[in-house]
Design a protein around this motif. Sequence first.
Motif, PDB file in Angstrom:
ATOM      1  N   GLU A  74      -6.436   0.764  -4.223  1.00 39.71           N
ATOM      2  CA  GLU A  74      -7.176  -0.496  -4.164  1.00 39.71           C
ATOM      3  C   GLU A  74      -8.681  -0.275  -4.009  1.00 39.71           C
ATOM      4  OE1 GLU A  74      -6.229   0.115   0.254  1.00 39.71           O
ATOM      5  OE2 GLU A  74      -5.311   0.629  -1.635  1.00 39.71           O
ATOM      6  N   GLU A  75      -9.070   0.904  -3.554  1.00 39.16           N
ATOM      7  CA  GLU A  75     -10.490   1.204  -3.386  1.00 39.16           C
ATOM      8  C   GLU A  75     -11.166   1.556  -4.714  1.00 39.16           C
ATOM      9  OE1 GLU A  75     -11.038   4.084  -0.294  1.00 39.16           O
ATOM     10  OE2 GLU A  75      -9.842   2.905   1.115  1.00 39.16           O
ATOM     11  N   THR A  76     -10.427   1.608  -5.792  1.00 38.70           N
ATOM     12  CA  THR A  76     -11.008   1.930  -7.100  1.00 38.70           C
ATOM     13  C   THR A  76     -11.340   0.681  -7.911  1.00 38.70           C
ATOM     14  OG1 THR A  76      -8.876   2.070  -8.234  1.00 38.70           O
ATOM     15  CG2 THR A  76      -9.693   4.086  -7.181  1.00 38.70           C
ATOM     16  N   HIS A 125     -14.226  -3.560  -4.962  1.00 40.88           N
ATOM     17  CA  HIS A 125     -14.376  -2.624  -3.849  1.00 40.88           C
ATOM     18  C   HIS A 125     -15.523  -1.641  -4.088  1.00 40.88           C
ATOM     19  CE1 HIS A 125     -13.559   0.484  -0.901  1.00 40.88           C
ATOM     20  NE2 HIS A 125     -12.841  -0.422  -0.264  1.00 40.88           N
ATOM     21  N   ARG A 134       0.832  -1.224   0.000  1.00 44.69           N
ATOM     22  CA  ARG A 134       0.000   0.000   0.000  1.00 44.69           C
ATOM     23  C   ARG A 134       0.859   1.264   0.000  1.00 44.69           C
ATOM     24  NH1 ARG A 134      -3.679  -3.376   2.850  1.00 44.69           N
ATOM     25  NH2 ARG A 134      -5.726  -3.307   1.874  1.00 44.69           N
ATOM     26  N   GLY A 173     -15.184  -3.484  -0.432  1.00 48.89           N
ATOM     27  CA  GLY A 173     -13.933  -4.071   0.077  1.00 48.89           C
ATOM     28  C   GLY A 173     -14.186  -5.324   0.686  1.00 48.89           C
ATOM     29  N   PRO A 193      -2.790   7.202  -3.528  1.00 48.62           N
ATOM     30  CA  PRO A 193      -3.245   6.679  -2.234  1.00 48.62           C
ATOM     31  C   PRO A 193      -4.626   6.032  -2.361  1.00 48.62           C
ATOM     32  CG  PRO A 193      -2.407   8.906  -1.995  1.00 48.62           C
ATOM     33  CD  PRO A 193      -2.476   8.612  -3.466  1.00 48.62           C
ATOM     34  N   ARG A 194      -4.798   4.901  -1.691  1.00 50.34           N
ATOM     35  CA  ARG A 194      -6.069   4.169  -1.643  1.00 50.34           C
ATOM     36  C   ARG A 194      -6.508   3.671  -3.024  1.00 50.34           C
ATOM     37  NH1 ARG A 194      -9.743   7.835   2.182  1.00 50.34           N
ATOM     38  NH2 ARG A 194     -11.170   6.133   1.783  1.00 50.34           N
TER      39      ARG A 194
END
Length: 67
Positions: A56-58, A62, A47, A67, A53-54
């Motif tokens: 993985e949330e796209t 998720h 990460r 998630g 940043p973040r």
Amino acid sequence: TSHKVDGHNFHTGRQEDAHELLVHLFDAMQKGELAAAGIDPNESGWRDKLPIPRLEETTFVHRIFGG
């Protein structure tokens, strides 16, 4: 009847196995999307190396399932 998926044994008709199967399926989908983007989620500190940043949330998983 027992089925083996990704090292786990699942039994036909057991609700907890259905839940586990979905959890493992979504995890695999998330990891696949990250791998396609050149990210190895099994690597320590991955990460911290994300270009955004973040990121993985796209992913699709998720955004749909949170998630």
